[in-house]
Design a protein around this motif. Structure first.
Motif, PDB file in Angstrom:
ATOM      1  N   SER A 149      38.337  37.458  39.904  1.00  0.00           N
ATOM      2  CA  SER A 149      38.422  36.175  40.654  1.00  0.00           C
ATOM      3  C   SER A 149      39.700  35.401  40.454  1.00  0.00           C
ATOM      4  O   SER A 149      40.067  35.129  39.063  1.00  0.00           O
ATOM      5  CB  SER A 149      37.137  35.363  40.324  1.00  0.00           C
ATOM      6  OG  SER A 149      37.351  34.059  40.684  1.00  0.00           O
ATOM      7  N   TYR A 200      23.607  38.065  40.436  1.00  0.00           N
ATOM      8  CA  TYR A 200      23.248  39.416  40.381  1.00  0.00           C
ATOM      9  C   TYR A 200      21.901  39.738  41.039  1.00  0.00           C
ATOM     10  O   TYR A 200      21.542  40.649  41.763  1.00  0.00           O
ATOM     11  CB  TYR A 200      23.318  40.057  39.059  1.00  0.00           C
ATOM     12  CG  TYR A 200      24.413  39.439  38.336  1.00  0.00           C
ATOM     13  CD1 TYR A 200      25.769  39.913  38.863  1.00  0.00           C
ATOM     14  CD2 TYR A 200      24.607  39.495  36.962  1.00  0.00           C
ATOM     15  CE1 TYR A 200      27.020  39.314  38.135  1.00  0.00           C
ATOM     16  CE2 TYR A 200      25.655  39.228  36.129  1.00  0.00           C
ATOM     17  CZ  TYR A 200      26.773  39.254  36.926  1.00  0.00           C
ATOM     18  OH  TYR A 200      27.926  38.824  35.981  1.00  0.00           O
ATOM     19  N   VAL A 227      35.450  38.617  35.757  1.00  0.00           N
ATOM     20  CA  VAL A 227      36.087  37.378  36.193  1.00  0.00           C
ATOM     21  C   VAL A 227      36.797  36.682  35.099  1.00  0.00           C
ATOM     22  O   VAL A 227      37.828  35.795  35.327  1.00  0.00           O
ATOM     23  CB  VAL A 227      35.182  36.343  37.072  1.00  0.00           C
ATOM     24  CG1 VAL A 227      34.769  37.047  38.271  1.00  0.00           C
ATOM     25  CG2 VAL A 227      34.155  35.701  36.166  1.00  0.00           C
ATOM     26  N   ILE A 230      30.809  41.286  44.289  1.00  0.00           N
ATOM     27  CA  ILE A 230      29.581  41.795  43.482  1.00  0.00           C
ATOM     28  C   ILE A 230      28.424  42.023  44.787  1.00  0.00           C
ATOM     29  O   ILE A 230      27.796  43.119  44.660  1.00  0.00           O
ATOM     30  CB  ILE A 230      28.922  40.738  42.647  1.00  0.00           C
ATOM     31  CG1 ILE A 230      29.914  40.490  41.446  1.00  0.00           C
ATOM     32  CG2 ILE A 230      27.395  40.576  42.177  1.00  0.00           C
ATOM     33  CD1 ILE A 230      29.908  39.132  40.739  1.00  0.00           C
TER      34      ILE A 230
HETATM   35  N1  PMP Z   1      30.876  36.216  37.890  1.00  0.00           N
HETATM   36  C1  PMP Z   1      30.813  35.130  36.974  1.00  0.00           C
HETATM   37  C2  PMP Z   1      30.239  35.432  35.593  1.00  0.00           C
HETATM   38  C3  PMP Z   1      30.872  33.790  37.166  1.00  0.00           C
HETATM   39  O1  PMP Z   1      30.979  33.144  36.242  1.00  0.00           O
HETATM   40  C4  PMP Z   1      31.546  33.737  38.373  1.00  0.00           C
HETATM   41  C5  PMP Z   1      31.694  32.177  38.748  1.00  0.00           C
HETATM   42  N2  PMP Z   1      32.760  31.757  39.165  1.00  0.00           N
HETATM   43  C6  PMP Z   1      31.585  34.286  39.515  1.00  0.00           C
HETATM   44  C7  PMP Z   1      31.225  35.823  39.161  1.00  0.00           C
HETATM   45  C8  PMP Z   1      31.666  34.088  41.088  1.00  0.00           C
HETATM   46  O2  PMP Z   1      33.193  34.131  41.190  1.00  0.00           O
HETATM   47  P1  PMP Z   1      34.076  33.421  42.415  1.00  0.00           P
HETATM   48  O3  PMP Z   1      33.948  32.122  42.207  1.00  0.00           O
HETATM   49  O4  PMP Z   1      35.273  34.239  42.458  1.00  0.00           O
HETATM   50  O5  PMP Z   1      32.973  33.962  43.568  1.00  0.00           O
END
Ligand code: PMP
Ligand code: GLN
Length: 380
Positions: free
Chosen positions: A228, A123, A199, A99
């Protein structure tokens, strides 16, 4: 020294605060989203095997080809959509880095980026660090539906990107096919990019189909899809995810990725590629988590909490307005201190911390944990 913070409004994340509080007070932790059960031992053995067979030096910058091929096959199988493993898929250090990288590669000073609130917390800082302006659209409880006419009204000549999160954390809503067609319509004929945070792609309930942007050719051509493995294979601590986008977008993404992380943990990539060869390993997730949601809800059906409809993700929103008028932050803290149960107050993700009196509970937990949490909720 005097520092002028680039992110003056960023505080310690609510996930860290609530998880620390839960730990300190020995509370059941349904706050931060992670499983309290182990991942498949076969997957662990595959990582060990990859380490023993010498995959211990840098992976290719774009990610191990074996893994990119499996990701491509999966998307083709599920969404009938092809991403070339060579130049349209990149393995990242979790979705968070994907992201951040997608935003950094495209958002410039004064560019506007539309996000939907309540919004996952990574974000906004990513947009602001790149000089962009966050344009938030507040969704209304309890259904958190997107009104595409309102989205249209927020689009300006400065709109660079729209960030969507489907299935949506923290509300648990999912986009329908109509939603995606509306998004396609409002962005038609523009240069607006879509960042689609998917994710929870494998956690949708009640027979629904996950509507990835990759299913819609006119959206796909302007979109980044981020995902993810942490969520899908119960390994949030591994921080491995991926990003897919058409070549011309991915070329720019990789220019940032190369200097952001260069490449990600190699043996886990080799193991994940092998593990993904059996599609049931991700296809069974919907059912697995639906059973946990249903167990949780059936156990608390006579409590004073009202359920927020949960169509996807492993989060259940509970409205506590029949119990107290306290703010959700105060009530969440009280739940830990007086009842030994940690959750996440949703106001943290809303515009001006709008308080709908909803707490988010993560049900990615063992049956016994869910039962103990339900007993507490029933007593309140
Ligand atoms: N986006 C959302 C909506 C999440 O809930 C998360 C939390 N895991 C992530 C992104 C981040 O994912 P990662 O742990 O793979 O960085
Ligand atoms: N995605 C997890 C959640 O929503 C939290 C990850 C984190 O702690 N940043 O709870």
């Amino acid at each position: 020294m005097n520092h002028n913070s680039k992110l003056p409004n960023v505080k310690t994340s609510v996930f860290t605060i609530m998880s620390d509080l839960a730990y300190k007070h020995n509370a059941i932790n349904l706050s931060q989203g992670f499983p309290d059960f182990e991942c498949d031992t076969q997957l662990q053995q595959m990582v060990t095997k990859a380490m023993e067979s010498g995959c211990n030096q840098y992976a290719p910058m774009e990610g191990a080809m074996e893994l990119r091929k499996e990701i491509s096959k999966k998307i083709e199988l599920l969404h009938n959509s092809f991403y070339n493993p060579k130049d349209e898929i990149t393995v990242t250090a979790g979705a968070t880095q994907a992201i951040f990288t997608a935003i950094s590669a495209f958002v410039r000073h004064n560019d506007e980026v539309i996000i939907f609130k309540p919004a996952y917390d990574c974000y906004e800082p990513s947009i602001e660090l790149n000089g962009g302006k966050v344009v938030p659209i507040q969704l209304e409880a309890p259904y958190f539906k997107t009104d595409w006419n309102i989205v249209k009204q927020h689009i300006s000549s400065k709109t660079k990107m729209i960030v969507i999160n489907n299935p949506h954390n923290p509300s648990g809503t999912i986009f329908s096919e109509e939603d995606l067609l509306e998004l396609q319509k409002v962005t038609e004929g523009t240069n607006i990019l879509i960042l689609s945070d998917e994710v929870y792609e494998h956690i949708v309930f009640d027979g629904a189909t996950h509507q990835s942007v990759s299913r819609f050719p006119d959206l796909k051509k302007r979109s980044f899809v981020t995902a993810s493995f942490g969520k899908t294979f119960h390994v949030t601590g591994w921080k491995i995810g991926y990003c897919c986008a058409p070549k011309e977008l991915m070329d720019e993404f990789r220019k940032v990725h190369e200097f952001n992380v260069f490449s990600c943990h190699h043996p886990t990539q080799i193991a994940l590629a092998e593990y993904m060869k059996e599609p049931s390993r991700y296809l069974e997730l919907n059912q697995f988590y639906q059973e946990k949601r249903d167990l949780f809800l059936s156990l608390i059906k006579n409590s004073k909490f009202k359920f927020i409809p949960c169509q996807g993700t492993y989060f259940q929103g509970l409205d506590y307005s029949e119990i107290t008028n306290e703010s959700d932050v105060d009530f969440a803290i009280k739940l830990v201190l007086e009842h030994g149960l940690a959750s996440i107050p949703i106001s943290e993700f809303n515009v001006n911390n709008l308080d709908n009196k909803i707490l988010r509970f993560c049900f990615a937990k063992k049956e016994e944990t869910i039962k103990r949490a339900a007993e507490i909720l029933n007593r309140i």
